[in-house]
Design an enzyme around this catalytic site. Structure first.
Site, PDB file in Angstrom:
ATOM      1  N   GLU A 137      17.240   3.819   7.379  1.00 14.35           N
ATOM      2  CA  GLU A 137      17.752   5.108   7.717  1.00 14.35           C
ATOM      3  C   GLU A 137      17.842   5.418   9.026  1.00 14.35           C
ATOM      4  O   GLU A 137      17.816   6.185   9.366  1.00 14.35           O
ATOM      5  CB  GLU A 137      16.892   6.170   7.095  1.00 14.35           C
ATOM      6  CG  GLU A 137      17.757   5.951   5.010  1.00 14.35           C
ATOM      7  CD  GLU A 137      17.337   6.840   4.208  1.00 14.35           C
ATOM      8  OE1 GLU A 137      16.710   7.397   4.883  1.00 14.35           O
ATOM      9  OE2 GLU A 137      17.715   5.830   2.962  1.00 14.35           O
ATOM     10  N   ASP A 164      -1.230  -0.646   1.944  1.00 12.55           N
ATOM     11  CA  ASP A 164      -3.009  -1.879   2.171  1.00 12.55           C
ATOM     12  C   ASP A 164      -2.609  -2.606   0.711  1.00 12.55           C
ATOM     13  O   ASP A 164      -1.762  -2.608  -0.392  1.00 12.55           O
ATOM     14  CB  ASP A 164      -3.691  -1.039   1.129  1.00 12.55           C
ATOM     15  CG  ASP A 164      -5.010  -1.051   1.131  1.00 12.55           C
ATOM     16  OD1 ASP A 164      -5.894  -1.397   2.216  1.00 12.55           O
ATOM     17  OD2 ASP A 164      -5.030  -0.357  -0.122  1.00 12.55           O
TER      18      ASP A 164
HETATM   19  C1  BGC Z   1      -8.500  -1.834   2.654  1.00 12.16           C
HETATM   20  C2  BGC Z   1     -10.358  -2.153   2.293  1.00 12.16           C
HETATM   21  C3  BGC Z   1     -10.396  -1.664   0.848  1.00 12.16           C
HETATM   22  C4  BGC Z   1      -8.957  -2.127  -0.419  1.00 12.16           C
HETATM   23  C5  BGC Z   1      -8.543  -1.518  -1.189  1.00 12.16           C
HETATM   24  C6  BGC Z   1      -7.898  -3.114   1.428  1.00 12.16           C
HETATM   25  O1  BGC Z   1      -8.032  -4.236   1.293  1.00 12.16           O
HETATM   26  O2  BGC Z   1      -7.927  -2.983   3.874  1.00 12.16           O
HETATM   27  O3  BGC Z   1     -10.773  -1.552   3.195  1.00 12.16           O
HETATM   28  O4  BGC Z   1     -10.815  -1.033   0.474  1.00 12.16           O
HETATM   29  O5  BGC Z   1      -7.690  -2.299   0.334  1.00 12.16           O
HETATM   30  O6  BGC Z   1      -8.416  -0.645  -1.432  1.00 12.16           O
END
Ligand code: BGC
Length: 543
Positions: free
Chosen positions: A260, A210
């Site tokens: 790994e 993310d």
């Molecule tokens: C996720 C979102 C989230 C954000 C913060 C992103 O890009 O896909 O749903 O709100 O990251 O974590």
């Protein structure tokens, strides 16, 4: 300790995989609390097998106060009890692996939840303490520190700083319940490596990372703005907050861990960076793959799609990346609805004004959505499918304000669209409690018309969107050969390309039919008579 299953296979399975994104809280509720759960996901393994997907990606299922749909993680090595338990996670892996479906999990390293024990410790500790150093705490400006340390805005609200009781402020690029980690702190780095090993050892096949471009930050001087978006992030890695070169030092350490394992674990970056900066993320010493959102943000049309396809195929050839073709996910308006919006629509503005009375030609949206999917399933690379799109599900637009959950809506004073409409639990049955999602209703309201899109309504029905996806994914597995790609013909309405072994894909972006090329039609996104390809449709042929 329980045994863990690992799926054998080549190291490069991800390059051509069809990956199905599950938003766990909205997929299938087994225990009746209105929230989807692992048992629900386990119970639908046969369904996903019949869809033909190679992998599932689970959006966050970790303990969370849900300030941001689970992207506020309170414990990275556990499961939200409403969703299940670690033992059930192991069962889920076993079940999917037994069907040769791989499992990718979401990892959220830029920020935790404010409920994370480390943040709670930091709040209880004094300014300057080592526990505060795991996050980004600073003194405020002004005589008594009453002003934020800088004018930084958050992605969700006008201010990216929140003041705590003793007067200090902490930084958050997203909601205030999502404090940013300080990635210069070695404890943070070590803890994430532990998390990665934890899930790898439990058998996961990879990670979706993310906001992967935000971890490394230059906070001296403190930045006063966020250059969010590939068009404004500088191309030389000089932005204070996003896409700094040092971020790859973090991923190099992760990569050593991924390597790994056998097969090597994979990672895919969610990083909205300029085209010229994508190389860093796909390098063999970094995450290895980066999301390609280009087609998702492009206008429906032959010219724009041709450019996106060419740019990405060229990039893949130069960089060793393998594109992820994707139209929908948990952050955007479902593409069956998006394709019905007038060209050039500002989605936030449109949403605010029209969500109770959209007046859209959804039949056209669905035609294009089907054509678009058949087009991208033919391209070299992998394809990501978001739960429910295989049903042609449109966005749920009329959710009443008091039932909205997405912080983006509330914190932006309703000027930025809510993402709840694509997160409404999906319909499994034509009727009944929450259309088969669960026995006791669903955490977001489903509209009356939902049942007509259900799995039950489409299963075995010739021409249904579900059967189109099944057929196309099965055929793709048969036809997939090497990476070759060549245009046969393009014009302002049509894109026609050839893959390996005489497999051809043709899309008609116009509204009028065009002649069907020579060859056997293998599949078509719309009804056709064999001589013409209807408007807004894609066909696969074998010459
Ligand atoms: C996720 C979102 C989230 C954000 C913060 C992103 O890009 O896909 O749903 O709100 O990251 O974590």
């Amino acid at each position: 300790m329980a045994h863990h299953t690992f799926l054998a296979g080549p190291d490069d399975w991800w390059r051509t995989a069809v990956v199905y994104q599950i938003y766990p809280r909205s997929f299938k509720d087994n225990d009746g609390d209105g929230i989807g759960d692992f048992r629900g996901i386990i119970g639908k393994a046969a369904y996903l097998k019949s869809l033909g997907v190679d992998a599932i990606w689970l959006s966050p299922f970790y303990p969370s106060e849900l300030a941001d749909g689970g992207y506020d993680v309170a414990n990275y090595r556990d499961v939200d009890p409403r969703i299940g338990s670690l033992e059930q996670f192991d069962e889920l892996i076993d079940e999917y692996h037994s069907l040769s479906i791989r499992v990718i999990v979401d990892i959220v390293p830029n920020h935790s939840s404010d409920q994370h024990p480390w943040f709670q410790e930091a709040l209880a500790a004094p300014p300057g303490s080592t526990t505060r150093d795991r996050y980004i705490f600073r003194d405020g400006r002004g005589e008594n520190g009453e002003l934020p340390p800088s004018d930084l805005a958050s992605h969700f609200s006008p201010l990216g700083w929140t003041q705590v009781r003793d007067g200090q402020w902490y930084m958050h690029l997203f909601a205030k319940e999502q404090p940013d980690f300080n990635w210069d702190n070695p404890e943070v780095r070590e803890d994430f490596k532990k998390t990665i090993r934890f899930w790898c050892n439990r058998g996961v096949d990879g990670f979706r990372v993310d906001v992967a471009h935000a971890l490394a930050k230059n906070l001296d001087p403190l930045p006063s703005h966020q250059s969010f978006g590939p068009d404004i992030i500088p191309e030389d890695g000089s932005d204070a907050l996003l896409d700094r070169n040092e971020v790859h030092e973090i991923y190099a350490e992760w990569r050593e861990i991924f390597n790994e394992y056998s097969p090597k674990r994979i990672a895919i970056a969610e990083a909205w960076v300029p085209h010229s900066r994508k190389h860093g993320y796909v390098s063999e010493t970094s995450l290895g793959q980066i999301f390609n959102f280009d087609i998702a943000v492009s206008r429906w049309g032959s010219d724009s799609y041709r450019k996106v396809i060419e740019d990405n195929i060229t990039f893949d050839r130069e960089s060793g990346n393998s594109s992820t073709w994707v139209f929908s996910n948990h952050d955007v308006i479902r593409h069956a609805t998006r394709f019905a919006l007038p060209p050039g629509t500002d989605e936030d503005e449109w949403y605010e004004k029209n969500r109770f009375n959209p007046g859209l030609d959804l039949a056209l949206g669905l035609r294009r959505a089907r054509a678009g999917t058949i087009l991208i399933l033919g391209l070299p690379g992998s394809t990501y499918i978001y739960q429910g799109e295989e049903l042609g599900l449109p966005e749920v637009l009329g959710i009443p304000d008091d039932q909205m959950q997405d912080p983006q809506w509330e914190l932006h004073n309703h000027e930025k669209k809510s993402r709840d409409g694509c997160r409404v639990p999906i319909p499994w049955t034509k009727e009944g409690s929450s259309f088969g999602f669960g026995p006791n209703g669903s955490h977001l309201p489903q509209p009356e018309w939902f049942g007509q899109y259900s799995v039950e309504a489409q299963e075995g029905v010739e021409g249904s969107t579900l059967e189109l996806y099944r057929e196309a994914i099965a055929l793709r597995h048969e036809l997939l050969g090497d990476n070759s790609f060549r245009w046969i013909h393009t014009d302002d309405k049509v894109l026609h390309y050839e893959r390996t072994g005489g497999w051809q894909v043709i899309t008609n972006f116009g509204d009028e039919p065009v002649p069907m090329p020579e060859g056997d039609v293998l599949i078509c996104s719309a009804k056709h008579d064999g001589t013409e390809l209807p408007g807004n449709a894609t066909a696969w042929l074998r010459a």
